[in-house]
Design an enzyme around this catalytic site. Structure first.
Site, PDB file in Angstrom:
ATOM      1  N   LYS A 112      21.622  -1.816 -15.566  1.00 24.41           N
ATOM      2  CA  LYS A 112      20.958  -0.725 -14.854  1.00 24.41           C
ATOM      3  C   LYS A 112      19.430  -0.798 -15.011  1.00 24.41           C
ATOM      4  O   LYS A 112      18.693  -0.306 -14.164  1.00 24.41           O
ATOM      5  CB  LYS A 112      21.451   0.634 -15.365  1.00 24.41           C
ATOM      6  CG  LYS A 112      22.955   0.860 -15.311  1.00 24.41           C
ATOM      7  CD  LYS A 112      23.466   1.085 -13.905  1.00 24.41           C
ATOM      8  CE  LYS A 112      24.860   1.677 -13.839  1.00 24.41           C
ATOM      9  NZ  LYS A 112      25.952   0.798 -14.282  1.00 24.41           N
ATOM     10  N   ASP A 113      18.962  -1.406 -16.097  1.00 25.33           N
ATOM     11  CA  ASP A 113      17.509  -1.546 -16.300  1.00 25.33           C
ATOM     12  C   ASP A 113      16.850  -2.346 -15.182  1.00 25.33           C
ATOM     13  O   ASP A 113      15.690  -2.094 -14.850  1.00 25.33           O
ATOM     14  CB  ASP A 113      17.219  -2.279 -17.618  1.00 25.33           C
ATOM     15  CG  ASP A 113      17.494  -1.409 -18.840  1.00 25.33           C
ATOM     16  OD1 ASP A 113      17.342  -0.181 -18.749  1.00 25.33           O
ATOM     17  OD2 ASP A 113      17.863  -1.983 -19.885  1.00 25.33           O
TER      18      ASP A 113
END
Ligand code: PLP
Length: 494
Positions: A112-113
């Site tokens: 998700k980063d």
């Protein structure tokens, strides 16, 4: 480049407007009008670092942003302060035909980063471009990984506040610690009694509360979401598929034009959709293999053409894939139907009223042209983790293991020998207890598990997780679903 809704073809918006708005008024998702072609540029991208590859790919879609702007954002988002690997999204070679694209070297140790380090920059720039004067408050309901990645992305970003709700039952201990120890002046984290669905329905109720929106607007705020339907979250994800292809070219594993497959552990269908968009841009892709855990509604859909959410929901050891309605599938239906907004609206209204729809034979075969799929049971997930460590000395998390097992099954049933990249979505240390169970190691609980897993596996604990030890918890509130609205008001006005 303009954007339109998957449910209506006439209205067109700029990228900045699509990012600010998130979801179209008609309930549809924003999609680009066309797909820029990149095949002739691939060779030029090979010697470039990740941030430049990503800037090139994103700037093709975000042409209301200057190239300098995008370059600055990717340089801030993808560097060695936030990532513990200089190449940002490295490929780990398992054998000549199999690589793992590790997307978890960022600040929160999950893929998700890759998107949420970019979204706050794209969103705040979009607010400036659309002359929005109010302060944005991002509301997130999370099953674990999104919440922390969004907190880290928006932490102390001027003109923004972020509030994360996580279910009191359901996130891993490490995930909870990551969120409750979050730093930053503009952040708030609250546990919600119940499971992810409870937290999610609470956030949806807040978004659809007109009176609340008006009151907040008068106080100078507007609400926005950081979930994976936002174009600003999807567009950064296209870049790493193209980057992986460049790396395989650079290392001599493939020649320009050779097709590769990607196998993706799938939940909301955002990650694998970005791969599909890369294919539409001319990246040579053979098959996209969609891997599910036992919540295999997507696998069933790709096999049968019937999407049916009326089924039992399972809580699994790969919780980020525990989902019954994969929102981003709507974008695939739109492209695969030849941009037929009417048919997409029809399917989505059937999904809303009956929880079920069946696509036409031609749509089904268009999807089958590029997608394959498979399901992996809980036991097979565990066995795969243990086997990969024994045979290859490679430690993988529970989500990645689902994908690897589905790939093995796919190869066995099809005989397809195309070089394949398995998308690795989380550090195994985020899911210590399940990974230790898979390795048949008796264990207690808490932060000590990090060290135990390191000793057992020989892998090292990522710094953002080892630093959690001894950090003070800042957020301990746990509220009922009907108190969530009050928490938002208190956070913004208090
Ligand atoms: C979010 C997530 C997924 C699912 O990705 P989608 O884009 O929702 O399909 C898979 N693995 C991990 C570790 C995740 O955090």
């Amino acid at each position: 480049m303009l954007y339109q809704s998957t449910r209506e073809s006439k209205k067109k918006l700029t990228a900045a407007k699509a990012i600010v708005q998130g979801l179209s008024d008609d309930g549809g998702l924003f999609v680009p009008e066309t797909f820029p072609q990149i095949f002739s540029q691939i060779n030029d991208l090979v010697p470039k670092p990740y941030k430049e590859r990503a800037a090139y790919v994103m700037s093709l879609y975000l042409d209301d942003f200057s190239f300098e702007e995008i370059n600055q954002y990717t340089a801030e988002a993808y560097n060695e302060t936030g990532f513990d690997d200089a190449t940002i999204a490295p490929l780990h070679k398992l054998d000549d035909n199999t690589h793992f694209l590790e997307l978890w070297h960022g600040p929160t140790c999950a893929f998700k980063d890759m998107a949420l380090q970019m979204l706050p920059r794209l969103l705040t720039a979009s607010l400036r471009k659309t002359e929005e004067k109010r302060e944005v408050c991002v509301l997130v309901a999370t099953s674990g990984d999104t919440g922390k990645a969004a907190l880290e992305g928006f932490c102390d970003v001027p003109g923004t506040r972020i509030m994360v709700f996580y279910p009191s039952e359901g996130v891993s201990q490490i995930q909870q610690l990551q969120m409750t120890t979050q730093s930053g002046k503009n952040v708030n984290v609250v546990a919600v009694e119940g499971n992810f669905d409870d937290a999610q329905s609470g956030v949806k109720a807040i978004f659809s509360d007109e009176a609340l929106r008006c009151a907040l607007s008068d106080a100078g705020f507007f609400l926005s979401s950081a979930n994976s339907i936002n174009w600003g979250r999807l567009v950064p994800q296209i870049a790493y598929y193209i980057s992986a292809y460049c790396d395989l070219l650079g290392s001599g594993h493939i020649k320009l034009g050779d097709k590769i497959n990607f196998c993706v552990p799938t939940g909301n269908f955002g990650n694998i959709l970005a791969a599909y968009y890369a294919e539409k841009m001319g990246l040579p892709i053979g098959k996209l293999i969609c891997a599910s855990n036992c919540n295999d509604v997507l696998t069933q859909f790709i096999d049968s053409g019937v999407y049916d959410r009326n089924r039992q929901f399972f809580t699994t050891i790969s919780p980020s894939m525990d989902i019954l309605v994969s929102s981003n599938l709507e974008r695939l239906l739109f492209e695969a139907s030849g941009k037929d907004a009417k048919i997409v609206s029809d399917y989505m209204s059937k999904l809303g009223s009956n929880g079920k729809y069946e696509v036409t034979e031609s749509l089904k075969s268009e999807i089958a042209r590029i997608f394959a799929s498979g399901m992996c049971s809980e036991k097979d997930t565990m066995d795969t983790i243990a086997k990969a460590l024994n045979n290859y000395n490679y430690l993988m998390d529970t989500h990645t293991a689902v994908a690897y097992k589905v790939l093995e099954d796919y190869r066995e049933s099809t005989g397809d020998t195309t070089p394949t990249v398995v998308v690795s979505t989380a550090s195994p240390f985020k899911f210590c207890d399940s990974v230790l169970d898979a390795l048949k190691q008796p264990h207690g609980d808490g932060i000590e598990l990090l060290q135990q897993l390191a000793e057992v596996s020989g892998a090292s604990v990522p710094a953002p997780l080892s630093e959690l030890k001894g950090r003070a918890s800042r957020f301990s509130d746990c509220v009922a679903v009907d108190k969530m609205k009050g928490e938002v008001v208190r956070f913004l006005k208090g």
